[in-house]
Design a protein around this motif. Structure first.
Motif, short mmCIF file in Angstrom:
data_model
loop_
_atom_site.label_atom_id
_atom_site.label_comp_id
_atom_site.label_asym_id
_atom_site.label_seq_id
_atom_site.Cartn_x
_atom_site.Cartn_y
_atom_site.Cartn_z
N THR A 41 22.77 22.35 57.20
CA THR A 41 20.68 22.40 57.01
C THR A 41 21.14 23.69 56.34
O THR A 41 22.01 23.95 55.83
CB THR A 41 19.87 23.32 57.94
N ALA A 42 20.15 23.44 55.00
CA ALA A 42 20.30 23.98 54.37
C ALA A 42 19.09 25.05 53.62
O ALA A 42 17.91 23.92 53.35
CB ALA A 42 20.80 24.07 52.39
N THR A 43 18.13 26.49 53.53
CA THR A 43 17.43 26.98 53.41
C THR A 43 17.69 27.10 51.19
O THR A 43 18.48 27.79 50.60
CB THR A 43 16.78 28.11 53.59
N THR A 44 17.10 26.26 50.81
CA THR A 44 17.25 26.44 49.01
C THR A 44 15.77 26.40 48.59
O THR A 44 14.71 26.60 48.55
CB THR A 44 17.94 25.31 48.39
N ALA A 45 16.38 27.27 46.91
CA ALA A 45 15.01 27.91 46.25
C ALA A 45 14.78 26.39 45.37
O ALA A 45 16.13 25.43 45.15
CB ALA A 45 15.91 28.53 45.69
N PRO A 46 13.95 25.97 44.86
CA PRO A 46 12.70 27.06 44.14
C PRO A 46 11.55 26.93 45.36
O PRO A 46 11.11 27.68 45.84
CB PRO A 46 11.82 26.50 42.84
N ARG A 47 12.36 26.05 46.83
CA ARG A 47 11.19 26.34 48.15
C ARG A 47 10.85 27.19 48.92
O ARG A 47 9.98 27.57 48.65
CB ARG A 47 11.47 24.53 48.57
N LEU A 48 11.92 27.80 48.62
CA LEU A 48 12.17 29.29 49.09
C LEU A 48 12.80 29.88 48.71
O LEU A 48 14.09 29.65 48.54
CB LEU A 48 12.04 28.68 50.78
N GLN A 49 12.71 31.21 47.57
CA GLN A 49 13.00 32.24 47.39
C GLN A 49 13.87 32.96 48.31
O GLN A 49 14.61 34.00 47.12
CB GLN A 49 12.18 33.15 46.50
N VAL A 50 13.57 33.81 49.41
CA VAL A 50 14.64 34.18 50.40
C VAL A 50 15.27 33.48 51.59
O VAL A 50 14.81 32.85 52.07
CB VAL A 50 13.23 35.42 50.63
N ASP A 51 15.79 34.10 52.42
CA ASP A 51 16.45 33.72 53.02
C ASP A 51 17.56 32.25 52.93
O ASP A 51 17.28 31.88 53.38
CB ASP A 51 15.72 33.99 54.59
N ASN A 52 17.50 32.26 51.42
CA ASN A 52 18.47 31.55 51.51
C ASN A 52 19.59 30.80 52.22
O ASN A 52 20.55 32.01 52.12
CB ASN A 52 18.85 31.14 49.79
N CYS A 53 20.03 30.19 53.20
CA CYS A 53 21.89 30.26 53.35
C CYS A 53 22.06 29.13 53.34
O CYS A 53 20.93 27.80 53.65
CB CYS A 53 21.18 31.03 55.14
N ILE A 54 23.12 28.37 53.95
CA ILE A 54 23.61 26.89 54.06
C ILE A 54 23.89 27.75 56.28
O ILE A 54 24.56 28.14 56.68
CB ILE A 54 24.54 26.86 53.68
N LYS A 55 23.66 26.64 57.19
CA LYS A 55 24.01 26.28 58.48
C LYS A 55 24.82 25.14 58.68
O LYS A 55 24.45 23.93 58.41
CB LYS A 55 22.50 26.65 59.22
N PHE A 56 25.90 25.38 59.67
CA PHE A 56 26.61 23.97 60.23
C PHE A 56 26.19 24.23 61.93
O PHE A 56 26.90 25.43 62.07
CB PHE A 56 28.38 23.96 59.40
N PHE A 57 26.75 22.82 62.08
CA PHE A 57 26.15 23.12 64.25
C PHE A 57 26.77 21.57 63.63
O PHE A 57 27.40 20.85 63.60
CB PHE A 57 24.61 22.37 64.47
N ASN A 58 27.44 22.18 65.24
CA ASN A 58 28.28 20.85 66.05
C ASN A 58 27.22 19.37 66.77
O ASN A 58 26.05 20.22 66.24
CB ASN A 58 28.92 21.35 67.46
#
Length: 516
Positions: free
Chosen positions: A378-395
């Motif tokens: 999952t990824a939190t990306t701009a320009p949709r969201l300008q804060v707490d941008n990150c990449i997460k990997f789940f098993n």
């Protein structure tokens, strides 16, 4: 292009784009203290995208420069110095298609370029660009068929030789959108909107000229503004999400939507039998094309898996979900609630009919499984969201494997690979079979973990309507008059009962003494 890292790349790769450029990571599992290796250091660009098969990478460096790279070697194949507004690679990376604004109809502003030779193989004029009309020339996944939507017709080309021009035309008055089947590229679906009292329709035709005299399947409907056309991998079934801007029942501000299903052999043409009213949030075919999953209904939404005959196979319960993602290996899937929902995720074993785990990925904008079926990103990306941008990997069971924060992140994509390339993962399948189903609600997750319900369970009899002021009437009566809503008297109720009995006895005694 910057030189690639000498480190040997893994099979899985991830494209990560930040404000100052893109880089390519080696995919999990990570060897360097659980940190991803960098296959390609950061390169300045404004956009980057893999072809559908992952063989080539298109990078836009400036408004006038588009570079095409070989994904395996990261060497530049061709650089096109052309002004453009939009660009797209064909599924196998054979052709580059560009669009630029035109001032006159004589100027051919849509150009199809050969990546190998750099030559323009086809040109045409297009007045404007919309989501329904771009890319202008559509290809099947294997690039065996190419077509273009024109006024009242669909034009077909020879993908191996565009110099032949238009091979044949399929006349469909009013056609507004088309979708070629995936693989094999044997059929095309066409959407005709409502016009002058006539209903909208979706029609399926074969791609061969000799067989196009009449549609193989057709479905008509009123109250239709837009449609989403979803082919399965085997080109045997088409899911049609029909969206209307206005809900006649006034149940939804966002309009209403229906899910229709058509087969190329004509055995099914109708609505998918859903058990709950409300919008269609998401629908996706499995990689095999034999099943599809639907998330639907007013919140909490329901999720159901159907077979290719449109018969329900498994109910996945309900929860705050609006997204479904099939694992490429077909055994697992993820239900999630992104966008304006809190990000709850539930991972299911479809074959074993059990839930593997739940977790949460707040504010996620994009999500997808890896091609080997082991990891969910999952990824939190701009320009949709300008804060707490990150990449997460789940098993595959929902446990968090890796997380990295960014000041600003624009894009995070897996490099496309064929799931068949990896084969079955014996150790994954074995571990999945040995997992214990989690039957309790995870603290703070907000989603409901349920046992898989049987297909077509008996409908519950609706309860009689009770006005709001009467909902707690039983409890109030128990408190005041000594009754109990649960069938047992509370301490206060017993105390009040004793007081009333004593008062009755006292009054009876006074009455008896007065009589004497």
């Amino acid at each position: 292009m910057a030189a690639a890292s000498a480190q040997t790349s893994s099979v899985l790769e991830i494209l990560v784009r930040e404000p100052d450029g893109y880089s390519i990571w080696n995919g999990p599992p990570f060897d360097n203290n659980n940190q991803p290796g960098i296959r390609l250091e950061k390169v300045p660009c404004t956009s980057a995208k893999f072809s559908d098969d992952g063989s080539r990478l298109m990078v836009t460096k400036t408004d006038c420069a588009i570079s095409i790279y070989d994904s395996s070697t990261l060497k530049e194949i061709r650089c096109f110095q052309i002004p453009h507004v939009a660009s797209a690679l064909s599924p196998c990376g054979t052709y580059l298609q560009t669009f630029q604004k035109s001032t006159t109809t004589q100027e051919k502003n849509v150009v199809l370029w050969s990546v190998e030779t750099g030559d323009a193989v086809y040109q045409q004029f297009q007045k404007n660009m919309t989501k329904a009309t771009w890319p202008s020339i559509r290809f099947t996944s294997d690039e065996a068929v190419a077509c273009r939507l024109a006024t009242n017709e669909i034009q077909f080309f020879d993908p191996a030789d565009f110099s032949k021009g238009i091979l044949h035309r399929l006349r469909i008055p009013g056609v507004a959108a088309v979708e070629l089947s995936k693989a094999p590229g044997s059929h095309v679906a066409a959407f005709v909107p409502e016009s002058k009292g006539s209903p909208a329709s979706v029609q399926i035709y074969p791609c061969e000229k000799e067989l196009q005299s009449q549609p193989l399947a057709r479905r008509s409907f009123f109250r239709c503004s837009t449609v989403q056309l979803n082919w399965n991998r085997c080109s045997t079934g088409l899911l049609v999400v029909v969206q209307s801007d206005v809900d006649k029942t006034n149940q939804s501000y966002y309009g209403e939507s229906k899910l229709n299903y058509l087969t190329t052999d004509g055995t099914f043409e109708g609505l998918v039998p859903l058990r709950k009213e409300g919008p269609i949030h998401d629908v996706q075919w499995s990689f095999s094309g034999k099943e599809f999953a639907v998330v639907y209904g007013f919140m909490p939404a329901n999720a159901t898996i159907f077979d290719k005959k449109c018969k329900p196979l498994l109910e996945l319960g309900s929860g705050p979900y609006n997204t479904v993602r099939w694992n490429p290996k077909g055994k697992l899937l993820c239900l999630a609630g992104f966008g304006n929902l809190p990000g709850d995720m539930a991972f299911w074993d479809f074959v074993g009919k059990k839930q593997l785990g739940t977790t949460r990925a707040e504010c996620s904008v994009t999500s997808e499984w890896s091609a080997d079926g082991r990891y969910f990103m999952t990824a939190t990306t701009a320009p949709r969201l300008q804060v707490d941008n990150c990449i997460k990997f789940f098993n595959y069971n929902g446990s968090l494997f890796f997380k990295k924060m960014f000041d600003k992140l624009f894009q995070a994509d897996w490099k496309p690979e064929s799931p068949e390339k990896f084969g079955e993962i014996a150790e994954l399948m074995k571990s999945v079979d040995s997992l214990k189903v989690e039957e309790t609600k995870s603290q703070g997750q907000g989603s409901t973990s349920k046992k898989p319900s049987p297909v077509n369970p008996p409908a519950k009899k609706p309860a009689a309507y009770r006005p709001p002021h009467a909902k707690n009437a039983a409890a109030v009566q128990a408190e005041l008059f000594g009754g109990s809503s649960a069938g047992e008297m509370s301490k206060n109720a017993l105390k009040n009962k004793k007081k009333r009995e004593k008062q009755k006895e006292k009054k009876a005694a006074e009455a008896a003494s007065g009589a004497t």
